[in-house]
Design a protein around this motif. Structure first.
Motif, PDB file in Angstrom:
ATOM      1  N   THR A 126       0.835  -1.201   0.000  1.00  0.00           N
ATOM      2  CA  THR A 126       0.000   0.000   0.000  1.00  0.00           C
ATOM      3  C   THR A 126       0.866   1.246   0.000  1.00  0.00           C
ATOM      4  O   THR A 126       2.001   1.242   0.499  1.00  0.00           O
ATOM      5  CB  THR A 126      -0.925   0.016   1.232  1.00  0.00           C
ATOM      6  OG1 THR A 126      -0.122  -0.089   2.422  1.00  0.00           O
ATOM      7  CG2 THR A 126      -1.896  -1.149   1.189  1.00  0.00           C
ATOM      8  N   GLY A 127       0.309   2.321  -0.571  1.00  0.00           N
ATOM      9  CA  GLY A 127       1.042   3.574  -0.645  1.00  0.00           C
ATOM     10  C   GLY A 127       1.118   4.272   0.698  1.00  0.00           C
ATOM     11  O   GLY A 127       0.192   4.206   1.507  1.00  0.00           O
ATOM     12  N   THR A 128       2.215   4.962   0.940  1.00  0.00           N
ATOM     13  CA  THR A 128       2.400   5.725   2.166  1.00  0.00           C
ATOM     14  C   THR A 128       1.905   7.149   1.948  1.00  0.00           C
ATOM     15  O   THR A 128       1.328   7.471   0.897  1.00  0.00           O
ATOM     16  CB  THR A 128       3.882   5.731   2.554  1.00  0.00           C
ATOM     17  OG1 THR A 128       4.626   6.392   1.524  1.00  0.00           O
ATOM     18  CG2 THR A 128       4.415   4.312   2.715  1.00  0.00           C
ATOM     19  N   GLN A 129       2.162   8.025   2.894  1.00  0.00           N
ATOM     20  CA  GLN A 129       1.780   9.432   2.746  1.00  0.00           C
ATOM     21  C   GLN A 129       2.479  10.071   1.550  1.00  0.00           C
ATOM     22  O   GLN A 129       1.967  11.004   0.936  1.00  0.00           O
ATOM     23  CB  GLN A 129       2.138  10.201   4.036  1.00  0.00           C
ATOM     24  CG  GLN A 129       1.310   9.804   5.253  1.00  0.00           C
ATOM     25  CD  GLN A 129      -0.146  10.179   5.077  1.00  0.00           C
ATOM     26  OE1 GLN A 129      -0.478  11.158   4.426  1.00  0.00           O
ATOM     27  NE2 GLN A 129      -1.039   9.372   5.666  1.00  0.00           N
ATOM     28  N   THR A 130       3.637   9.554   1.182  1.00  0.00           N
ATOM     29  CA  THR A 130       4.388  10.099   0.034  1.00  0.00           C
ATOM     30  C   THR A 130       3.697   9.765  -1.287  1.00  0.00           C
ATOM     31  O   THR A 130       3.764  10.549  -2.237  1.00  0.00           O
ATOM     32  CB  THR A 130       5.821   9.545   0.027  1.00  0.00           C
ATOM     33  OG1 THR A 130       6.405   9.764   1.317  1.00  0.00           O
ATOM     34  CG2 THR A 130       6.675  10.228  -1.032  1.00  0.00           C
ATOM     35  N   GLN A 132       0.081   8.211  -1.865  1.00  0.00           N
ATOM     36  CA  GLN A 132      -1.147   7.614  -1.330  1.00  0.00           C
ATOM     37  C   GLN A 132      -1.929   6.825  -2.385  1.00  0.00           C
ATOM     38  O   GLN A 132      -2.640   5.879  -2.057  1.00  0.00           O
ATOM     39  CB  GLN A 132      -2.035   8.709  -0.737  1.00  0.00           C
ATOM     40  CG  GLN A 132      -1.413   9.426   0.453  1.00  0.00           C
ATOM     41  CD  GLN A 132      -2.346  10.482   1.044  1.00  0.00           C
ATOM     42  OE1 GLN A 132      -3.526  10.524   0.715  1.00  0.00           O
ATOM     43  NE2 GLN A 132      -1.810  11.320   1.901  1.00  0.00           N
ATOM     44  N   SER A 133      -1.815   7.200  -3.655  1.00  0.00           N
ATOM     45  CA  SER A 133      -2.576   6.511  -4.703  1.00  0.00           C
ATOM     46  C   SER A 133      -1.850   5.283  -5.244  1.00  0.00           C
ATOM     47  O   SER A 133      -2.389   4.564  -6.081  1.00  0.00           O
ATOM     48  CB  SER A 133      -2.861   7.467  -5.863  1.00  0.00           C
ATOM     49  OG  SER A 133      -1.646   7.935  -6.433  1.00  0.00           O
ATOM     50  N   ALA A 134      -0.646   5.045  -4.796  1.00  0.00           N
ATOM     51  CA  ALA A 134       0.128   3.903  -5.291  1.00  0.00           C
ATOM     52  C   ALA A 134      -0.299   2.631  -4.570  1.00  0.00           C
ATOM     53  O   ALA A 134      -0.730   2.647  -3.420  1.00  0.00           O
ATOM     54  CB  ALA A 134       1.620   4.155  -5.089  1.00  0.00           C
ATOM     55  N   GLU A 188       1.657  -0.138  -9.176  1.00  0.00           N
ATOM     56  CA  GLU A 188       0.835   0.789  -9.959  1.00  0.00           C
ATOM     57  C   GLU A 188       0.791   2.140  -9.239  1.00  0.00           C
ATOM     58  O   GLU A 188       0.834   2.209  -8.011  1.00  0.00           O
ATOM     59  CB  GLU A 188      -0.598   0.261 -10.095  1.00  0.00           C
ATOM     60  CG  GLU A 188      -0.731  -1.005 -10.900  1.00  0.00           C
ATOM     61  CD  GLU A 188      -0.688  -0.768 -12.395  1.00  0.00           C
ATOM     62  OE1 GLU A 188      -0.705   0.410 -12.793  1.00  0.00           O
ATOM     63  OE2 GLU A 188      -0.645  -1.742 -13.152  1.00  0.00           O
ATOM     64  N   GLY A 189       0.691   3.225 -10.018  1.00  0.00           N
ATOM     65  CA  GLY A 189       0.455   4.558  -9.469  1.00  0.00           C
ATOM     66  C   GLY A 189       1.652   5.217  -8.829  1.00  0.00           C
ATOM     67  O   GLY A 189       1.494   6.215  -8.121  1.00  0.00           O
TER      68      GLY A 189
END
Length: 277
Positions: A175-179, A181-183, A201-202
Motif C-alpha cells: 500500500t502507498g504511504t503518505q508520500t 497515497q494513490s500507489a 501501480e500509481g
C-alpha cells in the motif's frame, strides 16, 4: 488525380514536355489551386534566371576575319556589277544570316536551361525520396522498439501468471504511504524457491538522477537491498526478483526512492510497503 501528380505535371510543363490533354488538365487545376500557381511562377522565374545567366559565346578571331573578308568581297563584287550592268543585283540578306545565328544560340541556351531545370527536378525528387526513406526507417525502428518492449511485458505477465498459479505462492499486498497515497502493488513469491515478482501501480515518475529500490526487511534484521527500477508513464512497473532465503519468513517488503545507482541502506522516503508482521 492526386496533388503529387499535378506537381509532376508542373515540372514537365517547365520542360515543355506536356501533351495537349495533360496541359488542359493542368490548366483546369491551376484555376483552383493557389499552391500550384505559385509553384508554376517559381519554375518560370527559375528558367528565366537561368536563361539570362547563360554566357554568350564570342566568335574566334579567325572566324571574325573570315566574315569581314566575305563582306568586303561582296561589296567589291556589287560595285563591279553596278558599273558593268544597269541592272541592280541585290546583296544576300545579312538579316537572314543573323537570324539563323541568333536562332542557333537561342536553341543552345534553351537546351542548357532545359538541362539545368531537368537536373533541378531530378535533384528535388532524389532529396524527397531520401527524406521519405529516412522517415520510413525511423518508423520501422520505433515499431521494432515497441515490439521488443511489448514482448518483454508479455513475458513478464506470463511469468507472473505462472507464479500466481504455483501452489507454494504467497502474495503480499503493498500500500502507498503518505508520500504516494494513490500507489499500490503486489509482491508474489514462491515459498520453496524464492522466485518472486513485483507488480506496482500509481508510482510517481522518478527524477533523472533517482530510481526506486526494493527492500527486504526481515524481522529483527537490517534491510536487504533488492532490485533498482523505474516506472513507465502510467506509474506501472513489473519486475522479476529472487527473494533472499533470510527474508522468506516474517519480512516486510518496502520500496524507497534512492539515487539512480541504488543504495546499500535505505536513505529515501518509503513509497510502498507491506504490512508489518
Amino acid at each position: 488525380m492526386e496533388h503529387q501528380e499535378y506537381q509532376e505535371l508542373l515540372e514537365l510543363n517547365s520542360l515543355d514536355a506536356l501533351e495537349a490533354s495533360e496541359a488542359r488538365v493542368l490548366k483546369e487545376h491551376l484555376n483552383t489551386c493557389a499552391e500550384c500557381r505559385a509553384e508554376l511562377i517559381r519554375l518560370r522565374d527559375a528558367a528565366a534566371l537561368l536563361a539570362h545567366a547563360a554566357p554568350s559565346a564570342a566568335p574566334r578571331p579567325e572566324v571574325r576575319d573570315q566574315i569581314l573578308a566575305n563582306i568586303r568581297a561582296e561589296r567589291n563584287q556589287a560595285r563591279v556589277s553596278a558599273v558593268t550592268s544597269p541592272q541592280v543585283v541585290p546583296l544576300k540578306p545579312r538579316i537572314a544570316r543573323n537570324i539563323w545565328t541568333i536562332g542557333i544560340r537561342l536553341a543552345a541556351g534553351l537546351a542548357f536551361v532545359a538541362l539545368l531545370v531537368g537536373l533541378i527536378v531530378f535533384w528535388r525528387r532524389d532529396v524527397k525520396m531520401r527524406q521519405e526513406i529516412a522517415q520510413l526507417s525511423r518508423q520501422v525502428n520505433a515499431q521494432q522498439h515497441e515490439l521488443v518492449r511489448d514482448r518483454d511485458v508479455l513475458g513478464r505477465q506470463r511469468e507472473a501468471l505462472a507464479l500466481l498459479n504455483t501452489p507454494a505462492a504467497k502474495k503480499m499486498e503493498l500500500t502507498g504511504t503518505q508520500t504516494a497515497q494513490s500507489a499500490h502493488g503486489m509482491f508474489v513469491y514462491d515459498q520453496k524457491t524464492g522466485r518472486a515478482i513485483l507488480m506496482a501501480e500509481g508510482l510517481p515518475a522518478t527524477p533523472a538522477d533517482k530510481a526506486y529500490e526494493l527492500w527486504f526487511i526481515p524481522k529483527g534484521h537490517s534491510p536487504m537491498a533488492g532490485r533498482i527500477f523505474t516506472v513507465d508513464a502510467s506509474g506501472h512497473a513489473m519486475l522479476p526478483e529472487q527473494m533472499p532465503s533470510e527474508a522468506m519468513a516474517n519480512s516486510v517488503i518496502a520500496i524507497t526512492l534512492e539515487p539512480k545507482k541504488g543504495s546499500a541502506v535505505p536513505t529515501g522516503a518509503i513509497y510502498l510497503s507491506s504490512p508489518s508482521s
